[in-house]
Design an enzyme around this catalytic site. Structure first.
Site, PDB file in Angstrom:
ATOM      1  N   GLY A 184      34.582  40.367  59.577  1.00 34.10           N
ATOM      2  CA  GLY A 184      35.383  40.560  60.741  1.00 34.10           C
ATOM      3  C   GLY A 184      35.103  39.570  61.768  1.00 34.10           C
ATOM      4  O   GLY A 184      35.190  39.942  63.187  1.00 34.10           O
ATOM      5  N   ILE A 204      50.442  41.938  50.957  1.00 34.39           N
ATOM      6  CA  ILE A 204      51.121  42.789  51.770  1.00 34.39           C
ATOM      7  C   ILE A 204      52.403  43.261  51.063  1.00 34.39           C
ATOM      8  O   ILE A 204      53.202  42.362  50.460  1.00 34.39           O
ATOM      9  CB  ILE A 204      51.447  41.882  53.025  1.00 34.39           C
ATOM     10  CG1 ILE A 204      50.250  41.423  53.761  1.00 34.39           C
ATOM     11  CG2 ILE A 204      52.298  42.696  54.109  1.00 34.39           C
ATOM     12  CD1 ILE A 204      49.479  42.238  54.296  1.00 34.39           C
ATOM     13  N   ASN A 251      49.028  34.822  59.341  1.00 35.16           N
ATOM     14  CA  ASN A 251      47.773  35.271  58.318  1.00 35.16           C
ATOM     15  C   ASN A 251      47.007  33.719  59.048  1.00 35.16           C
ATOM     16  O   ASN A 251      47.443  32.675  59.287  1.00 35.16           O
ATOM     17  CB  ASN A 251      48.226  34.803  57.063  1.00 35.16           C
ATOM     18  CG  ASN A 251      47.079  34.853  56.207  1.00 35.16           C
ATOM     19  OD1 ASN A 251      45.990  35.597  56.149  1.00 35.16           O
ATOM     20  ND2 ASN A 251      47.079  33.903  54.915  1.00 35.16           N
ATOM     21  N   HIS A 277      44.313  31.316  57.156  1.00 33.71           N
ATOM     22  CA  HIS A 277      43.815  30.710  55.822  1.00 33.71           C
ATOM     23  C   HIS A 277      42.768  29.705  55.780  1.00 33.71           C
ATOM     24  O   HIS A 277      43.088  28.728  56.728  1.00 33.71           O
ATOM     25  CB  HIS A 277      45.043  30.213  54.838  1.00 33.71           C
ATOM     26  CG  HIS A 277      44.630  30.039  53.520  1.00 33.71           C
ATOM     27  ND1 HIS A 277      44.425  31.007  52.627  1.00 33.71           N
ATOM     28  CD2 HIS A 277      44.345  28.657  52.835  1.00 33.71           C
ATOM     29  CE1 HIS A 277      43.987  30.397  51.474  1.00 33.71           C
ATOM     30  NE2 HIS A 277      43.940  29.241  51.596  1.00 33.71           N
ATOM     31  N   GLU A 336      37.950  28.331  62.979  1.00 34.12           N
ATOM     32  CA  GLU A 336      38.571  29.499  63.283  1.00 34.12           C
ATOM     33  C   GLU A 336      38.212  30.154  64.569  1.00 34.12           C
ATOM     34  O   GLU A 336      39.172  30.800  65.043  1.00 34.12           O
ATOM     35  CB  GLU A 336      38.145  30.549  61.991  1.00 34.12           C
ATOM     36  CG  GLU A 336      38.704  30.069  60.657  1.00 34.12           C
ATOM     37  CD  GLU A 336      38.337  31.036  59.408  1.00 34.12           C
ATOM     38  OE1 GLU A 336      38.968  30.876  58.540  1.00 34.12           O
ATOM     39  OE2 GLU A 336      37.115  31.579  59.631  1.00 34.12           O
TER      40      GLU A 336
HETATM   41  C1  GAR Z   1      38.025  33.738  56.925  1.00 37.64           C
HETATM   42  O1  GAR Z   1      37.359  32.184  56.642  1.00 37.64           O
HETATM   43  C2  GAR Z   1      39.393  33.601  56.663  1.00 37.64           C
HETATM   44  O2  GAR Z   1      39.900  32.476  57.042  1.00 37.64           O
HETATM   45  C3  GAR Z   1      39.493  33.975  55.206  1.00 37.64           C
HETATM   46  O3  GAR Z   1      38.628  35.023  55.256  1.00 37.64           O
HETATM   47  C4  GAR Z   1      37.547  34.830  56.002  1.00 37.64           C
HETATM   48  C5  GAR Z   1      37.158  36.311  56.707  1.00 37.64           C
HETATM   49  O4  GAR Z   1      36.043  36.235  57.661  1.00 37.64           O
HETATM   50  N1  GAR Z   1      40.841  34.451  54.543  1.00 37.64           N
HETATM   51  C6  GAR Z   1      41.185  34.153  53.491  1.00 37.64           C
HETATM   52  O5  GAR Z   1      40.546  33.684  52.549  1.00 37.64           O
HETATM   53  C7  GAR Z   1      42.775  34.697  53.181  1.00 37.64           C
HETATM   54  N2  GAR Z   1      43.273  34.013  52.223  1.00 37.64           N
HETATM   55  P1  GAR Z   1      35.815  37.105  58.543  1.00 37.64           P
HETATM   56  O6  GAR Z   1      35.763  38.438  57.823  1.00 37.64           O
HETATM   57  O7  GAR Z   1      34.319  36.917  59.174  1.00 37.64           O
HETATM   58  O8  GAR Z   1      36.964  37.058  59.594  1.00 37.64           O
END
Ligand code: GAR
Length: 196
Positions: free
Chosen positions: A14, A90, A104, A106, A176
Site C-alpha cells: 500500500g 474487476i 489503474n 501498472h 509511482e
Molecule cells: C505497484 O508497483 C503497482 O504498480 C503494482 O503493484 C505495486 C503495489 O505496490 N501493480 C500491479 O502490478 C498491477 N498490475 P504498493 O502496494 O506498495 O502500492
C-alpha cells in the site's frame, strides 16, 4: 462543488495508497473515502487505519462479483476508484458502472509487460530478463480488456547495465510516488470541469 469521493482498492503493502491518502488529505476538491482490500492481513489496511481512513476487507469470493463492490461504493457515494496494487480481476459490471472513472497503476510501459500474471516483481523480472534498456509506469483507465484501457500518462526510467530487479523496482517506486497522485488529481479535476 462537492468533493469528488475516491475509493482505493489495494492488495498489498500500500505504498501508493498511503501516498494518495497523504496527497488528498486537505484537498479542497478530492477526498479518499475508504481503502478496500481482498486480503485481510494486507499492510495497506493497517496503514490506512493509522491515517484515519475507513477500511474494508472483502474476501476473494466477494470481490469476484460486482454486487458487494457496487453496494460498498454506492453506500459511500464513491465517484472514482483507484486501483493501487490491486491484484484481482474487476467484475465487468463494476467496470461498466465506473467507466472512465476507474484508474489503474501498472508498473511497466503498457502495452508491453501487461496482462495475466504481470504484476509486482513479476513484471520487473520479465523486463530485466529481456534486457530492456528502459521501463516505466502506466496510469490508465480500466476497461473490459485487462491492462488495455485508454492510457492517461506514462513515465519512463532508464535501465542501466548491472541493474537488476531490485534496482528497477526502486526506480519504478520513485516514479509511482512522484506521479500517481498528480495524475489522479489532474484527471479527476479535468473530467469534472468538462462536465460543467
Ligand atoms: C505497484 O508497483 C503497482 O504498480 C503494482 O503493484 C505495486 C503495489 O505496490 N501493480 C500491479 O502490478 C498491477 N498490475 P504498493 O502496494 O506498495 O502500492
Amino acid at each position: 462543488m462537492q468533493k469528488q469521493r475516491v475509493a482505493i482498492f489495494a492488495s498489498g503493502t500500500g505504498s501508493n495508497a498511503v501516498n494518495l491518502i497523504h496527497y488528498f488529505k486537505n484537498h479542497s476538491e478530492i477526498e479518499v473515502v475508504f481503502v478496500m482490500s481482498n486480503k485481510e492481513d494486507a499492510k495497506v489496511l493497517q496503514s490506512a487505519k493509522n491515517l484515519d481512513v475507513a477500511t474494508f476487507f472483502l474476501p476473494n469470493q466477494q470481490v469476484a462479483n460486482a454486487e458487494p463492490l457496487l453496494d460498498l461504493c454506492k453506500e459511500h457515494q464513491v465517484d472514482w476508484i483507484i486501483l493501487a496494487g490491486y491484484l484481482r480481476l474487476i467484475p465487468s459490471k463494476l467496470i461498466t458502472f465506473y467507466q472512465d472513472k476507474m484508474i489503474n497503476l501498472h508498473p511497466a510501459l503498457l502495452p508491453n509487460y501487461g496482462g495475466k500474471g504481470m504484476y509486482g516483481s513479476n513484471v520487473h523480472k520479465a523486463v530485466i530478463a529481456n534486457n530492456e534498456n528502459e521501463s516505466g509506469i502506466t496510469i490508465h483507465f480500466v476497461n473490459q480488456e485487462f491492462d488495455k484501457g485508454r492510457i492517461i500518462a506514462q513515465f519512463r526510467c532508464e535501465i542501466k547495465e548491472g541493474d537488476g530487479v531490485i534496482e528497477l523496482e526502486q526506480k519504478i517506486r520513485y516514479l509511482e510516488q512522484s506521479y500517481l497522485p498528480i495524475v489522479v488529481e489532474k484527471t479527476i479535476l479535468r473530467e469534472e470541469k468538462r462536465k460543467l
